[in-house]
Design a protein around this motif. Structure first.
Motif, PDB file in Angstrom:
ATOM      1  N   UNK A   1       0.943  -1.197   0.170  1.00 50.95           N
ATOM      2  CA  UNK A   1      -0.066  -0.040  -0.125  1.00 50.95           C
ATOM      3  C   UNK A   1       0.874   1.336   0.091  1.00 50.95           C
ATOM      4  N   UNK A   2       1.910   1.253   0.545  1.00 52.98           N
ATOM      5  CA  UNK A   2       2.850   2.305   0.552  1.00 52.98           C
ATOM      6  C   UNK A   2       3.505   2.862  -0.793  1.00 52.98           C
ATOM      7  N   UNK A   3       3.617   1.985  -1.577  1.00 51.13           N
ATOM      8  CA  UNK A   3       4.198   2.243  -2.876  1.00 51.13           C
ATOM      9  C   UNK A   3       3.161   1.988  -3.925  1.00 51.13           C
ATOM     10  N   UNK A   4       2.116   1.937  -3.543  1.00 56.95           N
ATOM     11  CA  UNK A   4       1.007   1.706  -4.392  1.00 56.95           C
ATOM     12  C   UNK A   4       0.948   2.868  -5.644  1.00 56.95           C
ATOM     13  N   UNK A   5       1.051   4.113  -5.049  1.00 58.12           N
ATOM     14  CA  UNK A   5       0.875   5.194  -5.984  1.00 58.12           C
ATOM     15  C   UNK A   5       2.167   5.085  -6.885  1.00 58.12           C
ATOM     16  N   UNK A   6       3.069   4.806  -6.524  1.00 57.47           N
ATOM     17  CA  UNK A   6       4.398   4.842  -7.463  1.00 57.47           C
ATOM     18  C   UNK A   6       4.215   3.820  -8.714  1.00 57.47           C
ATOM     19  N   UNK A   7       3.562   2.497  -8.166  1.00 60.12           N
ATOM     20  CA  UNK A   7       3.373   1.488  -9.101  1.00 60.12           C
ATOM     21  C   UNK A   7       2.423   2.094 -10.318  1.00 60.12           C
ATOM     22  N   UNK A   8       1.361   2.656  -9.487  1.00 61.00           N
ATOM     23  CA  UNK A   8       0.112   3.218 -10.568  1.00 61.00           C
ATOM     24  C   UNK A   8       0.661   4.280 -11.592  1.00 61.00           C
TER      25      UNK A   8
ATOM     26  N   UNK B   1       3.451   5.370 -37.847  1.00 61.04           N
ATOM     27  CA  UNK B   1       4.166   5.813 -36.645  1.00 61.04           C
ATOM     28  C   UNK B   1       3.246   7.116 -35.777  1.00 61.04           C
ATOM     29  N   UNK B   2       2.398   7.819 -36.443  1.00 59.95           N
ATOM     30  CA  UNK B   2       1.548   8.694 -35.852  1.00 59.95           C
ATOM     31  C   UNK B   2       0.367   8.313 -35.077  1.00 59.95           C
ATOM     32  N   UNK B   3      -0.023   7.119 -35.925  1.00 60.65           N
ATOM     33  CA  UNK B   3      -1.398   6.272 -35.397  1.00 60.65           C
ATOM     34  C   UNK B   3      -0.767   5.599 -34.170  1.00 60.65           C
ATOM     35  N   UNK B   4       0.240   4.852 -34.199  1.00 65.56           N
ATOM     36  CA  UNK B   4       0.856   4.421 -32.908  1.00 65.56           C
ATOM     37  C   UNK B   4       0.950   5.134 -31.858  1.00 65.56           C
ATOM     38  N   UNK B   5       1.340   6.451 -31.819  1.00 62.65           N
ATOM     39  CA  UNK B   5       1.442   7.685 -31.098  1.00 62.65           C
ATOM     40  C   UNK B   5       0.183   7.985 -30.291  1.00 62.65           C
ATOM     41  N   UNK B   6      -0.799   7.998 -31.389  1.00 60.21           N
ATOM     42  CA  UNK B   6      -2.039   8.401 -31.055  1.00 60.21           C
ATOM     43  C   UNK B   6      -2.870   7.357 -29.973  1.00 60.21           C
ATOM     44  N   UNK B   7      -2.369   6.349 -30.436  1.00 60.40           N
ATOM     45  CA  UNK B   7      -3.020   4.962 -29.489  1.00 60.40           C
ATOM     46  C   UNK B   7      -2.087   5.175 -27.892  1.00 60.40           C
ATOM     47  N   UNK B   8      -1.082   5.447 -28.014  1.00 58.45           N
ATOM     48  CA  UNK B   8      -0.329   5.598 -26.805  1.00 58.45           C
ATOM     49  C   UNK B   8      -0.904   6.599 -25.821  1.00 58.45           C
ATOM     50  N   UNK B   9      -1.213   8.112 -26.513  1.00 56.68           N
ATOM     51  CA  UNK B   9      -1.793   9.188 -25.813  1.00 56.68           C
ATOM     52  C   UNK B   9      -3.241   8.607 -25.356  1.00 56.68           C
ATOM     53  N   UNK B  10      -3.825   8.134 -26.039  1.00 55.35           N
ATOM     54  CA  UNK B  10      -5.318   7.722 -25.600  1.00 55.35           C
ATOM     55  C   UNK B  10      -5.145   6.733 -24.229  1.00 55.35           C
ATOM     56  N   UNK B  11      -4.198   5.730 -24.244  1.00 55.25           N
ATOM     57  CA  UNK B  11      -4.035   4.876 -23.285  1.00 55.25           C
ATOM     58  C   UNK B  11      -3.754   5.570 -22.041  1.00 55.25           C
ATOM     59  N   UNK B  12      -2.630   6.540 -22.100  1.00 53.81           N
ATOM     60  CA  UNK B  12      -2.407   7.091 -21.163  1.00 53.81           C
ATOM     61  C   UNK B  12      -3.647   8.112 -20.368  1.00 53.81           C
ATOM     62  N   UNK B  13      -4.328   8.602 -21.265  1.00 58.76           N
ATOM     63  CA  UNK B  13      -5.428   9.683 -20.885  1.00 58.76           C
ATOM     64  C   UNK B  13      -6.221   8.762 -19.938  1.00 58.76           C
ATOM     65  N   UNK B  14      -6.564   7.693 -20.583  1.00 57.50           N
ATOM     66  CA  UNK B  14      -7.623   6.621 -20.023  1.00 57.50           C
ATOM     67  C   UNK B  14      -7.256   6.061 -18.663  1.00 57.50           C
ATOM     68  N   UNK B  15      -6.080   5.901 -18.731  1.00 59.84           N
ATOM     69  CA  UNK B  15      -5.485   5.396 -17.530  1.00 59.84           C
ATOM     70  C   UNK B  15      -5.348   6.186 -16.342  1.00 59.84           C
ATOM     71  N   UNK B  16      -4.942   7.343 -16.741  1.00 59.04           N
ATOM     72  CA  UNK B  16      -4.770   8.397 -15.736  1.00 59.04           C
ATOM     73  C   UNK B  16      -6.229   8.654 -15.119  1.00 59.04           C
ATOM     74  N   UNK B  17      -7.267   8.899 -16.133  1.00 64.71           N
ATOM     75  CA  UNK B  17      -8.527   9.008 -15.615  1.00 64.71           C
ATOM     76  C   UNK B  17      -9.051   8.025 -14.744  1.00 64.71           C
TER      77      UNK B  17
END
Length: 285
Positions: free
Chosen positions: A197-204, A258-274
């Protein structure tokens, strides 16, 4: 102190983003950005309609999931094990040995793998033959390709990945362990109810950042491991961008991939952060 880092990201990360324009052009090097004809989403349509799209997407997705499932948790496990070591000299020696592979280039790593696993004099196959077993085509087999990629990644990078987790573990309050021991908690109970639990935020946070490069498997390793026998399962976006863009000169088309791949990565970051914020964690921003 911030200036070198700011200059680095401006020069090597943000300014090159101007080059993404050619994904929407029929780019001709002699005409440049301003002289090349605009074609809109034509290159994206060609890519999505091409039969190779689903092969690339499937291969990249499978390797990316293998990466998250098998590679990502391993530095956490190693860091937890090292945190339990009380002999400081032994702990530092282990850390040194598992950090060293990070500084070895992928060319050398793949060369070592070939020396060990080739059927022509490779150590592993020679040992199999010595005990009466049949030699295995580790390097020219579709069924072994993904396993070899993940094992190489684990050997090279898992030790280096423990640094951040060890730093997070060093910040855990010792009073929490004392209180847990007073309540009768053993090592495993302390690990489950105090350490994790103490390192959970770092893992996420690290998981969110990892999802940003979810489809970015790295070019060098996979390119060096590819051959005619395993290309069907080994060809991914990174290697396809190289072959179509550099070898075939399809600059606009490969930029679109390459741009398609980058956009997918951005969407995943935004979704995971949300999702992280929805579950009460800090997230990246």
């Amino acid at each position: 102190m911030l200036l070198p880092g700011v200059i680095y990201f401006l020069v090597f990360k943000y300014l090159p983003m101007w080059g993404m324009l050619i994904a929407f052009q029929d780019y001709q090097p002699f005409l440049g950005f301003s002289g090349s004809k605009w074609v809109g989403l034509q290159h994206f349509r060609l890519f999505f309609e091409d039969a190779i799209f689903w092969k690339l997407f499937t291969n990249t997705l499978v390797l990316a999931f293998y990466n998250i499932i098998f590679f990502f948790p391993l530095p956490i496990v190693i860091a937890l094990l090292l945190n339990e070591v009380r002999i400081e000299l032994f702990k530092k020696a282990v850390q040194t040995f598992i950090y060293i592979p990070h500084f070895v280039s992928w060319v050398v790593v793949v060369g070592i793998v070939y020396m060990f696993f080739t059927t022509e004099g490779g150590l592993v196959n020679e040992l199999l033959a010595a005990v009466g077993l049949e030699k295995i085509q580790f390097l020219a087999s579709e069924s072994w390709f993904r396993t070899m990629i993940i094992l190489e990644m684990i050997w090279k990078e898992s030790g280096w990945g423990t640094i951040i987790f060890l730093a997070a573990l060093a910040g855990v309050e010792t009073t929490l362990y004392e209180a847990a021991r007073m309540d009768g908690a053993g090592r495993m109970r302390q690990l489950w109810h105090v350490t994790l639990p103490s390192i959970r935020s770092t893992i996420i946070i690290l998981l969110i950042l990892r999802l940003g490069s979810f489809l970015d498997l790295g070019f060098e390793q996979i390119f060096l491991m590819l051959n005619a026998m395993n290309r069907e399962v080994g060809e991914v976006f990174d290697t396809y961008v190289y072959t179509s863009g550099i070898q075939q000169g399809r600059f606009s088309y490969s930029t679109a991939v390459g741009l398609f791949k980058s956009v997918i990565g951005l969407v995943l970051v935004l979704a995971a952060n949300y999702l992280a914020k929805k579950f009460g964690e800090e997230g990246v921003y």
